[in-house]
Design a protein around this motif. Structure first.
Motif, mmCIF file in Angstrom:
data_model
loop_
_atom_site.group_PDB
_atom_site.id
_atom_site.type_symbol
_atom_site.label_atom_id
_atom_site.label_comp_id
_atom_site.label_asym_id
_atom_site.label_seq_id
_atom_site.Cartn_x
_atom_site.Cartn_y
_atom_site.Cartn_z
ATOM 1 N N THR A 68 6.736 6.554 -4.731
ATOM 2 C CA THR A 68 6.942 5.544 -3.686
ATOM 3 C C THR A 68 5.615 5.127 -3.065
ATOM 4 N N TRP A 69 4.751 6.134 -2.801
ATOM 5 C CA TRP A 69 3.469 5.821 -2.172
ATOM 6 C C TRP A 69 2.603 4.947 -3.069
ATOM 7 N N GLN A 70 2.535 5.254 -4.351
ATOM 8 C CA GLN A 70 1.726 4.453 -5.273
ATOM 9 C C GLN A 70 2.283 3.044 -5.407
ATOM 10 N N SER A 71 3.600 2.912 -5.458
ATOM 11 C CA SER A 71 4.196 1.577 -5.547
ATOM 12 C C SER A 71 3.863 0.762 -4.316
ATOM 13 N N PHE A 72 3.876 1.410 -3.150
ATOM 14 C CA PHE A 72 3.542 0.698 -1.914
ATOM 15 C C PHE A 72 2.097 0.227 -1.938
ATOM 16 N N ILE A 73 1.177 1.080 -2.377
ATOM 17 C CA ILE A 73 -0.238 0.701 -2.419
ATOM 18 C C ILE A 73 -0.431 -0.475 -3.363
ATOM 19 N N HIS A 74 0.250 -0.480 -4.500
ATOM 20 C CA HIS A 74 0.144 -1.615 -5.430
ATOM 21 C C HIS A 74 0.657 -2.890 -4.777
ATOM 22 N N CYS A 75 1.711 -2.807 -3.975
ATOM 23 C CA CYS A 75 2.220 -3.986 -3.272
ATOM 24 C C CYS A 75 1.192 -4.521 -2.283
ATOM 25 N N VAL A 76 0.490 -3.589 -1.571
ATOM 26 C CA VAL A 76 -0.544 -4.007 -0.608
ATOM 27 C C VAL A 76 -1.614 -4.809 -1.338
ATOM 28 N N CYS A 77 -2.052 -4.282 -2.466
ATOM 29 C CA CYS A 77 -3.133 -4.959 -3.190
ATOM 30 C C CYS A 77 -2.672 -6.270 -3.814
ATOM 31 N N MET A 78 -1.393 -6.371 -4.188
ATOM 32 C CA MET A 78 -0.894 -7.588 -4.840
ATOM 33 C C MET A 78 -0.628 -8.701 -3.846
ATOM 34 N N GLN A 79 -0.085 -8.378 -2.673
ATOM 35 C CA GLN A 79 0.443 -9.414 -1.796
ATOM 36 C C GLN A 79 -0.469 -9.772 -0.626
ATOM 37 N N LEU A 80 -1.252 -8.798 -0.129
ATOM 38 C CA LEU A 80 -2.070 -9.061 1.057
ATOM 39 C C LEU A 80 -3.483 -9.440 0.656
ATOM 40 N N GLU A 81 -4.175 -10.090 1.593
ATOM 41 C CA GLU A 81 -5.567 -10.473 1.381
ATOM 42 C C GLU A 81 -6.450 -9.249 1.651
ATOM 43 N N VAL A 82 -6.652 -8.468 0.596
ATOM 44 C CA VAL A 82 -7.407 -7.217 0.713
ATOM 45 C C VAL A 82 -8.800 -7.451 0.149
ATOM 46 N N PRO A 83 -9.870 -7.086 0.917
ATOM 47 C CA PRO A 83 -11.229 -7.201 0.351
ATOM 48 C C PRO A 83 -11.342 -6.423 -0.933
#
Length: 1497
Positions: A68-83
C-alpha cells in the motif's frame, strides 16, 4: 551513508513529503479513501494543524504494509507536481522494499495516542463470541437504537464524503439520473431458476425508486429482483438506495444492509445470519444478540440488498458460495428473518432456484432521450459546455444511441468534456464513432498529464484478461504490482473497497471501475501485447448467446470482449495500438486482419437471433463496409428475435448493418423485452418489409416512438403489433402515421385490448391505405353494436372483400383496385364515381360474424344494411342467437341479398318447427343450390348458384340460348337443387307438412332430397312412398339411417312402378343405406310435358327412358326364401329393363333355387348379379340348370363361389349362351368332369375355364374329348402365365375345328397320347403348337403317328429352335409324316414350321422317283428319296429368311432334285434368304421342270 545520515536523510525526506501533501489536502483525502476505503475521515481531525493531519494520514497508510505504501508513493510521483530531485528520492527510498521502514519522524512519535488513532474503526467484535447478558427491555431497545444510528451514520460517512479526484469535474462523481424502470411480468421456473416465457415489460408505467418497495400492501411480494444488462446502473442504483436511506428518504426501513456477491463469493465457511450482518457488515458496540433479536421483531422494517446475483453463480472456490446462497435462499423464502424485504440485482438470464415464484421483477431499460439530456445538463456545469455536448449528441446519432446505456453515457460525457475545449464542433462523429473508440478516448481523457504509459496499460490489461479467464473481478494487493495499482488509481481505472471475510479479518480489495472496462483493457492486451499470438487472439472472437443457458454454471464475464476486439480491428485504432505495441505496426495489422477474417466466417453461418445481434455489434465496431455488406447480405429473409432482451443500441446497430443490404427483410420480435423508445432506432431503415412485435407489453410511449419511425420505412408492407397495452392515445399516433405509409399491405393489432372506439378509429384509416390487403384486429373484445358498425364499414368501403369475426377474431381482408395510370390522372370526382360504379358491379363481399351473440333485432339491422351493399359471396352467421325467427328472416332475405355462394346459419337455436318456416321461405329462391339442415349437429347451411345474368353479359346470354336450340333435349343444362334434412328427428307425422313446404322447390329444377339420419321408420317409409308422386320428378332421395325393417326396405321396390323418375335403388340393409336415384343425366324432368320449342322432346325422351335399364342393388341383407319371393313379387310390375344386384354373406341352395325359380316370372330382367356372396359347391350346377329352365338366359358367368352373373336376352334376341367358370378351383379332375358333361350342356356361345389350376392332362383330355363334342368350333389352351382355357361353340355341328395349345410343356410320354387324340378327332382340321417344348425328334414322331382315314390336317409349330435349324433338318422332319405333304412353310423370323397333310397317302411311280437321283451323297440321297415319296403331291413350298449356302450349296442341290419330282407344285416362295449364284442356278434348273407352277416369288 552511515545509519545516522540515513536516518537524518529519511527525516528530511519525510518532512518534504509532509510539506508537499499539505498543499493539496483534498487529493490526499481522495487517496486515503482509495487505499483505506474503510477509514473514516473524522471531522475532529479538522482541528489539527494541517501538517499534523497529513502526518496522521501518512501513518495510517504506512501501517498498511509495503504494497500500500509503495502504491501511494507512485501515485504521488504520477499525479502531483513533484520536483525531480524529490521524486528520485521518494521512489528510491520509499518506492521499493528496502526503503520501507518504521521511521515515521519525530512529528509522528510526538503525537498523542488519542490523535494517532483518530478516525480508525474500533476493534471488531464477533457477534458470536460474547456471552448473552440478561438486560431489561429498555436497555435492549437503547442498544438497538444505538446500532441503528450507527448504521445510518456509517452510511452517511460512506456516501456523504465523496471527494472528487484532482483535475476531474465534481459533477462527474455526483451526477445521478435514474434510468427507466419498468415492472415485468414473467413466470419464474423455481426448478430451473430461470425466467420462463416472455419477459413482458410494461410500458407507460415507470417505477420510481420509492415505488420499488410498496410497504402499504403487506400481501405484496417481499422479494424484488432488479434485472438489467451490463452498464444499466444496477450497482449504482443499489448504492443510491443506501444513500437515500442515509439521508432519511426511505423512512419505512429502520435498517438497510448492502452486500455484493463479488465479495460474498470469497466466503467459503458457513455463516449464520447474525454473522453475515455483524461480522461482514457492521458490528454493534455491545450485546449483538439483543440487537439481532430486535431486528427479528421488526423484520418488516429491514431491507437487505444483494448486488450481482448473477455473479453468485460463479464457482469461486472448491466449496463454492453455498453458504451465502443458503442464507439468501432462506431470506427469500421467509424462513430467516420473516417479513424482511429482500432486493437483488442481476443480469438477465439464469437465476438461482431459491428465488420465489412470486418475486417482483423490475427491468432497467437505461436512458431515453430526455434522460440523456438531463444527464448531460448535470454533468457539465458550464453553459457553453452543456450546449456543445448536446449539439454533438444531436448530430451524432450513433453516439446518441450509445448513450442509451447509462455507463456509456457517462463515458461519452467524460470524452466530450475532454474533447470539446480543444476540437471544433462536430468532431465527435469522427472521434467517437464506436463504443471501442469511446473507451479509447476515455482512457486518454483520464490521463492526468495527457501522457499514457504504454507498458503499464498493457500490464494492467494482462491482469484484466487473467481475471476474465478465471472469473475473477476482485483483486488484492498481492495480485497487482504497486506501480500498477498506482497507475490504475491515477487514471481512475481501479476502485478500492474493504473486503471483510470474518471477524477481525479485512483487507483492501481492488476492482476495475466496471466489468466492461476490464474487458476493454483485456482486449487492448490481446491486440497490442507481443506476448499474445494470432491464434490465441482469434480464440476470443466468439459470439455469445443471450438466451437462458441452463447448462452453464455461471454467466460469462466476457460479454463485450469480442466486441472490443472487433472495434480495435478498425483501421482508426491502428495508430493507437501501434503506439501501445512500441511501433510494431505489422504485428498489429496482422492481428486486425485475423479478427476481420473470423468475423467474415461468422457472417456466412446460420446464427440464432442473439448471435446475430452480437455479430452486428462486432461488425459495426470494425467500420469495414465490405464486412458490413457481407453480413447484411447473409442475413436470412425471415429474421426472428425470440425471448431475449434487446436495447435501443442493439436495434440501432442492426439498422446500421441493414443499410448495406439490398434485398428486403422480415423482422419478427417475439418475446423480446424492448425499451419504449426502441422503435426510434429503426428510423430510415428502408430494407424492412415486414415488422412484427408480438406478445409485447408495450404502451403508448412505444406506439408514439413507432409512429415516428413508420413513415421512414419505404419498403414496409406488413406491420404487426400484438399483445400490447396501447390506449386511445397511442393508437391516435399510429392512426396518424399509417396514411403516411401507402405501401402497407398488412396491419395487425392482435390482442391489444383495444376499446370499441379505438377499433373504429383504426378502421377509419382503411380508405387511406390503397394497397392494404389485411387488417387484423383480433383479441380486442368489441361489442355487438361496434361489430355492426364494422359491418357497415365493410359494406361501404369499396376495397373490403371479407369481414371475419369469430369470438375474439376480427379480420378485414381487402382487394386493392387495379387502376391504370390514365385513370389515376383523371379528375378526382370522375375517379370516385367510376370507382363506385365499378365496385358496385364487380365487388362481392364475404361477411362472417360467427359466435358474436347476434339476436333477432340484430339480424333485422344486418339485413337492412346488406340490402344496400354489393353482392355477397358468403354470409356466415353461425354460432349466434337468431333462433327460429331470425333464421326465417335471413332465409326470406336470401334472394334479395344476392348471395352467390353460401349462407351459414348453423348453431342458432333452430327448432323443428322453424325448419318448415325456413323451407317455405326459400321455396321461391331460384339461385338456391343446396340447403343442409341437421338439428342434431346444429347445421343450417344454404348454398347458392350464381344467377345467369351475373355470369354472362347480354351477348353471351344470346349466344348461349342459340346454342341450346342446336342441342338435343337430353343435353339441355338443367338446374339442380339439394335439400338435405338430416338428423332432424323427423317422424312419419311430420312428412305431410314437410312435403307441402317442399312443394315449391320441386318445380325449380332437379331436386335431391336427403332425409337420412331421422326416425321415419316403416310407417314413415310407407307414408313417404304415397307422398312422393306429389313432389314431381326428383333426382334422388336418401332414406338412410331411418330404422326401416326388411319388409319396408323391400317394399320400396314398388316405387319403380309408381315413380317415373326412379331408375336406381341402392340398399345396404345392415348399414341402413337407402338411396333412390334417377337418371344421372337428369333428362326425366322433361317427361312431365313437352316443351313448346321442342315438340318431339317428350316422345324422344320417352323412348330413351324405355331403353335405360333400372337397377336394384341389395346388399348386407339376409336373403331367405320368403324375402326373395316377396322381392320378386314386388318387382313383377316394374318396367324394364331391370338389373338386379344382390349381395349377402351366404346364399343357401334353397334361397338360390327360390331365386332361380322366380326368374321366368320376371320378363323384364336383363341382369342378375350375385357379388360378394358365398355360394355352396352345388351352386354351379344349379346355375347351369337355368340354361334349360329359363330360355332367356344368354350367359352364365361364374368367376368364383363368391361372384356369379346371369345375362338375359330380350325376346327379340337369339344369341347363344355363354358360360364363365374362370378363376375357380376346378383343377384337372374338376375340368375332366365338366368336359364329360359338355355334350349334354346346351351352350351355343362360349365356355371360359381360365385360371382353374390345370396341367397338360387337361389339355390332352380336351383333345380326346373333341370327337364327342360336335358343336365345338374352336378351343384354345395356354398353360403359361396367361392361364387361359376357352371353348367356343356353334349352334349346329361344326365340320372344321381349330385347336391352339400354347406353353403346354409336353414331355416325350405325352407325344403318343397327343397323336392318338389327333387321329381320333377327325373333325379337327388345324392344330397350332406354340412353345410346347417339342423338339425336332418329338415333332417327327408326332407326324409319323398321326393317321386318319381321309381328309386334310394342318400342323403349325412355333418353337425357339426353328430359327436355328437348317433347311435340310426341317425337311427331314417333314419327310416322316404318315400322310401326303401338300404344303410346307418355313419362317425363321417367326420360328415357325407349317405342314399340311392329306390322308390317305398315295404311292407314286417308283421309276419316276429313281430318275431324279444324281450326284448326292448317301444320306442326302436317302433323304431325297423319302421326300419324293412324302411330298409327291406337294403344291406349295414357302421358304422365308433361310440360308442355302451355309452347307456348301447342299440345300440348293437337294431342292433342285426335289423340284424335279414335284409335278403338282403350284406355288414356290423364297424370300429374304441367302443363296449363292450356284445355288440359284440349281433352283432355276429344278423349277424348270415344274410345269404346273402358278406363283413364283
Amino acid at each position: 551513508m552511515d545509519p545516522v545520515d540515513l536516518q537524518l536523510g529519511n527525516k528530511n525526506l519525510w518532512s518534504c513529503l509532509v510539506r508537499l501533501l499539505s498543499k493539496d489536502p483534498e487529493w490526499l483525502n481522495a487517496k486515503m479513501k482509495f487505499f483505506l476505503p474503510n477509514t473514516d475521515l473524522d471531522s475532529r481531525n479538522e482541528t489539527l494543524d494541517p501538517e499534523q493531519r497529513v502526518i496522521l494520514q501518512l501513518n495510517k497508510l504506512h501501517v498498511q504494509g509495503s504494497a500500500t505504501w509503495q502504491s501511494f508513493i507512485h501515485c504521488v510521483c504520477m499525479q502531483l507536481e513533484v520536483p525531480l530531485e524529490l521524486e528520485v528520492l521518494l521512489l528510491s527510498t520509499f518506492g521499493c522494499d528496502d526503503g520501507f521502514t518504521s521511521q515515521l519522524g519525530a512529528e509522528g512519535k510526538s503525537l498523542p495516542e488519542s490523535q494517532l488513532h483518530q478516525g480508525l474503526k474500533r476493534p471488531h467484535q464477533s457477534c458470536g463470541s460474547s456471552p448473552r447478558r440478561k438486560q431489561c427491555r429498555k436497555q435492549q431497545l437503547e442498544l438497538a437504537k444505538k446500532y441503528l444510528q450507527l448504521l445510518r451514520t456509517s452510511a452517511q460517512q460512506r456516501y456523504g464524503s465523496r471527494i472528487p479526484g484532482s483535475g476531474q469535474s465534481h459533477a462527474f462523481h455526483q451526477v445521478y439520473v435514474p434510468p427507466i424502470l419498468r415492472r415485468a411480468t414473467a413466470s419464474l421456473d423455481t426448478q430451473e431458476g430461470a425466467i420462463m416465457g416472455d419477459l413482458k415489460v410494461e410500458d407507460g408505467t415507470d417505477v420510481s425508486i420509492s415505488d420499488l418497495f410498496n410497504t402499504r400492501v403487506n400481501k405484496g411480494p417481499r422479494v424484488t429482483v432488479l434485472l438489467g444488462k451490463a452498464g444499466m446502473g444496477k450497482t449504482t442504483l443499489a448504492h443510491r438506495l443506501c444513500q437515500k436511506w442515509a439521508e432519511g428518504h426511505l423512512d419505512c426501513f429502520q435498517a438497510l444492509f448492502l452486500f455484493e456477491f463479488r465479495q460474498l463469493n470469497l466466503i467459503t465457511r458457513f455463516l449464520t445470519l447474525s454473522q453475515l450482518l455483524f461480522d461482514l457488515y457492521l458490528s454493534p458496540e455491545s450485546d449483538p444478540d439483543a440487537v439481532f433479536q430486535y431486528l427479528e421483531k421488526n423484520a418488516d422494517q429491514v431491507l437487505l440488498i444483494f448486488d450481482g446475483l448473477d455473479e453468485a453463480l460463479q464457482p469461486m472456490g472448491p466449496d463454492g458460495p453455498g453458504s451465502v446462497l443458503t442464507l439468501f435462499s432462506r431470506l427469500c423464502r421467509g424462513t430467516l428473518l420473516p417479513g424482511c424485504r429482500v432486493m437483488a440485482t442481476s443480469r438477465p438470464g439464469k437465476l438461482p432456484a431459491c428465488l420465489p415464484a412470486e418475486a417482483a421483477m423490475v427491468y432497467m431499460l437505461g436512458f431515453d432521450g430526455p434522460r440523456v439530456e438531463e444527464y448531460v445538463n448535470h454533468f457539465f456545469s458550464a453553459q457553453p459546455l452543456q450546449e456543445g455536448a448536446l449539439a454533438e449528441l444531436q448530430t451524432n446519432g450513433r453516439l446518441r444511441s450509445l448513450c442509451a446505456v447509462p455507463a456509456l453515457c457517462q463515458v461519452a460525457c467524460l470524452c466530450l468534456h475532454h474533447l470539446l475545449p480543444d476540437h471544433a464542433p462536430g468532431q465527435s462523429v469522427a472521434l467517437l464513432p464506436t463504443m471501442t473508440q469511446l473507451y479509447m478516448q476515455m482512457v486518454l481523457a483520464l490521463s492526468p498529464r495527457g501522457h499514457l504509459p504504454t507498458t503499464s496499460l498493457l500490464d494492467l490489461g494482462e491482469v484484466a484478461l487473467r481475471g476474465l479467464e478465471t472469473g475473477k473481478v476482485i483483486f488484492y494487493a498481492k495480485d497487482i504490482a504497486p506501480p500498477l495499482i498506482a497507475f490504475g488509481a491515477t487514471h481512475s481505472l481501479l476502485t478500492s473497497f474493504c473486503v471483510r471475510t470474518g471477524p477481525g479479518h479485512q483487507q483492501t480489495g481492488y476492482a476495475f471501475t466496471h466489468v466492461s472496462l476490464q474487458e476493454f483493457l483485456a482486449a487492448l492486451h490481446l491486440m497490442a501485447s507481443p506476448k499474445v499470438d494470432k491464434d490465441t487472439l482469434t480464440q476470443h472472437v466468439t459470439l455469445h448467446s443471450r438466451w437462458v443457458q441452463r447448462t452453464k454454471a455461471r454467466l460469462d464475464l466476457s460479454d463485450h470482449l469480442p466486441t472490443f476486439l472487433a472495434g480495435l480491428a478498425s483501421c482508426t485504432c491502428r495508430p493507437f495500438l501501434s503506439h501501445l505495441a512500441q511501433g510494431n505496426e505489422d504485428c498489429v495489422g496482422t492481428k486486425q486482419a485475423a479478427v476481420v477474417q473470423v468475423l467474415k466466417k461468422l457472417a456466412t453461418r446460420k446464427l440464432t437471433g442473439p448471435k446475430v445481434v452480437e455479430l452486428c455489434h462486432c461488425v459495426n465496431e470494425t467500420q469495414e463496409p465490405e464486412l458490413a455488406s457481407l453480413t447484411a447480405q447473409s442475413l436470412p429473409y425471415q429474421l426472428p428475435f425470440h425471448n431475449f432482451p434487446l436495447t435501443c443500441t442493439d436495434l440501432a446497430t442492426l439498422t446500421n448493418i441493414l443499410e448495406h443490404r439490398e434485398a428486403p427483410i422480415h423482422l419478427d420480435f417475439d418475446g423480446c423485452p424492448l425499451e419504449p423508445h426502441c422503435p426510434e432506432a429503426l428510423v430510415g431503415c428502408g430494407q424492412i418489409e415486414n415488422l412484427s412485435f408480438k406478445s409485447r407489453k408495450c404502451g403508448d410511449a412505444f406506439a408514439e416512438a413507432l409512429s415516428r419511425s413508420l413513415p421512414t420505412m419505404g419498403r414496409l408492407q406488413m406491420l404487426g403489433l400484438a399483445g400490447s397495452k396501447i390506449t386511445a392515445r397511442g393508437i391516435s399516433h399510429l392512426v396518424k402515421a399509417l396514411p403516411l405509409c401507402p405501401q402497407l399491405e398488412e396491419v395487425s393489432f392482435r390482442d391489444n385490448q383495444l376499446s370499441d372506439q379505438v377499433v373504429l378509429n383504426i378502421v377509419e384509416v382503411l380508405p387511406h391505405l390503397p394497397r392494404l390487403r389485411k387488417l387484423d384486429l383480433s383479441g380486442n373484445s368489441v361489442c355487438v353494436s361496434t361489430l355492426l358498425c364494422l359491418a357497415r364499414v365493410a359494406v361501404t368501403c369499396p376495397t373490403i372483400r371479407t369481414l371475419q369475426a369469430r369470438k375474439a377474431d376480427l379480420i378485414f381482408l381487402l382487394s386493392p383496385p387495379t387502376e391504370t395510370t390514365a385513370e389515376l390522372q383523371r379528375a378526382p370526382d370522375l375517379q370516385e364515381s367510376d370507382g363506385q360504379r365499378k365496385g358496385a358491379q364487380s365487388r362481392s363481399l364475404t361477411l362472417r360474424l360467427q359466435k358474436c351473440q347476434l339476436q333477432v333485432h340484430d339480424a333485422e339491422t344486418l339485413i337492412a344494411l346488406l340490402q344496400e351493399g354489393p353482392h355477397l359471396e358468403e354470409v356466415d352467421l353461425s354460432g349466434n342467437q337468431l333462433e327460429d325467427e331470425g333464421c326465417r328472416l335471413m332465409a326470406e332475405a336470401a334472394s334479395q341479398l344476392h348471395i352467390t355462394r353460401k349462407l351459414d346459419l348453423s348453431d342458432n337455436g333452430l327448432s323443428l318447427a322453424g325448419v318448415h318456416c325456413v323451407l317455405r321461405a326459400v321455396s321461391a329462391c331460384w339461385t338456391l343450390a343446396e340447403l343442409h339442415i341437421s338439428l342434431q349437429h346444429k347445421t343450417v347451411v344454404f348454398m347458392f348458384a350464381q344467377e345467369p345474368e351475373e355470369q354472362e353479359g347480354p351477348q353471351e346470354r344470346a349466344a348461349f340460348l342459340d346454342s341450346l336450340m342446336l342441342q338435343m333435349p337430353s343435353e339441355l343444362p338443367l338446374s339442380s337443387r339439394r335439400m338435405r334434412l338430416t338428423h332432424c328427428g323427423l317422424q312419419a307425422k311430420h312428412l305431410e307438412q314437410l312435403c307441402k313446404a317442399l312443394g315449391g322447390s320441386c318445380h325449380l329444377g332437379h331436386l335431391h332430397l336427403d332425409f337420412s339420419g331421422n326416425a321415419l321408420g316403416d310407417e314413415g317409409a310407407t307414408r313417404l312412398a304415397q307422398l312422393l308422386p306429389g313432389l314431381g320428378a326428383l333426382q334422388s332421395l336418401n332414406l338412410s339411417e331411418n330404422s326401416l325393417s326388411l319388409d319396408a326396405v323391400l317394399g320400396l321396390a314398388r316405387c319403380f312402378s309408381t315413380l317415373q323418375w326412379l331408375f336406381h335403388l341402392d340398399i345396404s340393409f345392415e348399414s341402413q343405406h337407402i338411396l333412390l336415384r334417377g337418371d344421372k343425366t337428369g333428362r326425366d324432368i322433361w317427361t312431365t310435358g313437352s316443351s313448346p320449342d321442342f315438340p318431339a322432346g317428350a316422345e324422344f325422351l320417352g323412348f330413351r327412358r324405355r331403353c335405360i335399364p333400372r337397377s336394384l342393388r341389395l346388399s348386407e341383407c339376409p336373403l331367405e326364401p320368403p324375402s326373395l319371393t316377396h322381392l320378386c313379387a314386388t318387382l313383377k310390375e316394374c318396367p324394364g329393363p331391370l338389373e338386379l344386384q344382390l349381395s349377402c354373406e351366404f346364399l343357401s341352395d334353397q334361397s338360390l333355387e327360390t331365386l332361380l325359380d322366380c326368374l321366368p316370372r320376371l320378363p323384364q330382367l336383363s341382369l342378375l348379379q350375385l357379388s360378394q356372396t358365398g355360394l355352396s359347391p352345388k351352386s354351379p350346377f344349379l346355375l347351369a340348370n337355368t340354361l334349360s329352365l329359363c330360355p332367356r338366359v344368354k350367359k352364365v358367368d361364374l368367376r368364383s363361389l363368391h361372384h356369379a352373373t346371369l345375362h338375359f336376352r330380350s325376346n327379340e334376341e337369339q344369341e347363344g349362351v355363354c358360360c364363365g367358370l374362370s378363376a375357380n378351383l376346378l383343377g384337372d379332375s374338376g375340368l375332366r368332369c365338366l368336359l364329360e358333361c359338355l355334350p349334354q350342356v346346351p351352350i351355343s356361345g362360349s365356355l371360359d375355364l381360365s385360371h382353374n389350376s390345370v396341367s397338360q392332362e387337361s389339355a390332352l383330355y380336351l383333345v380326346e374329348t373333341l370327337p364327342s363334342c360336335p358343336r365345338v368350333r374352336e378351343a384354345s389352351v395356354n398353360l403359361g402365365s396367361e392361364q387361359s382355357f376357352r371353348i367356343h361353340f356353334s349352334k349346329e355341328d361344326q365340320a372344321g375345328k381349330t385347336l391352339r395349345l400354347s406353353e403346354c410343356s409336353f414331355r416325350p410320354e405325352h407325344v403318343s397320347r397327343l397323336a392318338t387324340g389327333l387321329s381320333q378327332s377327325l373333325q379337327l382340321t388345324e392344330l397350332t403348337l406354340t412353345q410346347c417344348c417339342l423338339d425336332q425328334e418329338q415333332l417327327a414322331i408326332l407326324l409319323s403317328l398321326v393317321g386318319r382315314p381321309a381328309g386334310l390336317f394342318s400342323l403349325r409349330v412355333q418353337e425357339p429352335w426353328a430359327d436355328r435349324a437348317g433347311i435340310l433338318s426341317l425337311l427331314e422332319v417333314c419327310a416322316q409324316a404318315s400322310g401326303s405333304v401338300t404344303e410346307i412353310s418355313i419362317s425363321k423370323t417367326q420360328q415357325q414350321l407349317c405342314v399340311q397333310l392329306e390322308f390317305p397317302r398315295q404311292e407314286e411311280n417308283p421309276v419316276a422317283l429313281r430318275l431324279a437321283h444324281c450326284d448326292l451323297g448317301t444320306h442326302h440321297s436317302l433323304l431325297v428319296g423319302q421326300l419324293m415319296e412324302t411330298c409327291a403331291r406337294l403344291q406349295q413350298l414357302s421358304l422365308s429368311q433361310v440360308n442355302l449356302w451355309e452347307d456348301n450349296d447342299d440345300s440348293s442341290l437337294l431342292l433342285q432334285n426335289l423340284l424335279l419330282s414335284l409335278s403338282q407344285l403350284k406355288t414356290f416362295r423364297l424370300t429374304s434368304s441367302c443363296v449363292s449364284t450356284e445355288g440359284l442356278a440349281h433352283l432355276a434348273s429344278g423349277l424348270g421342270h415344274c410345269h404346273h407352277l402358278e406363283e413364283l416369288e
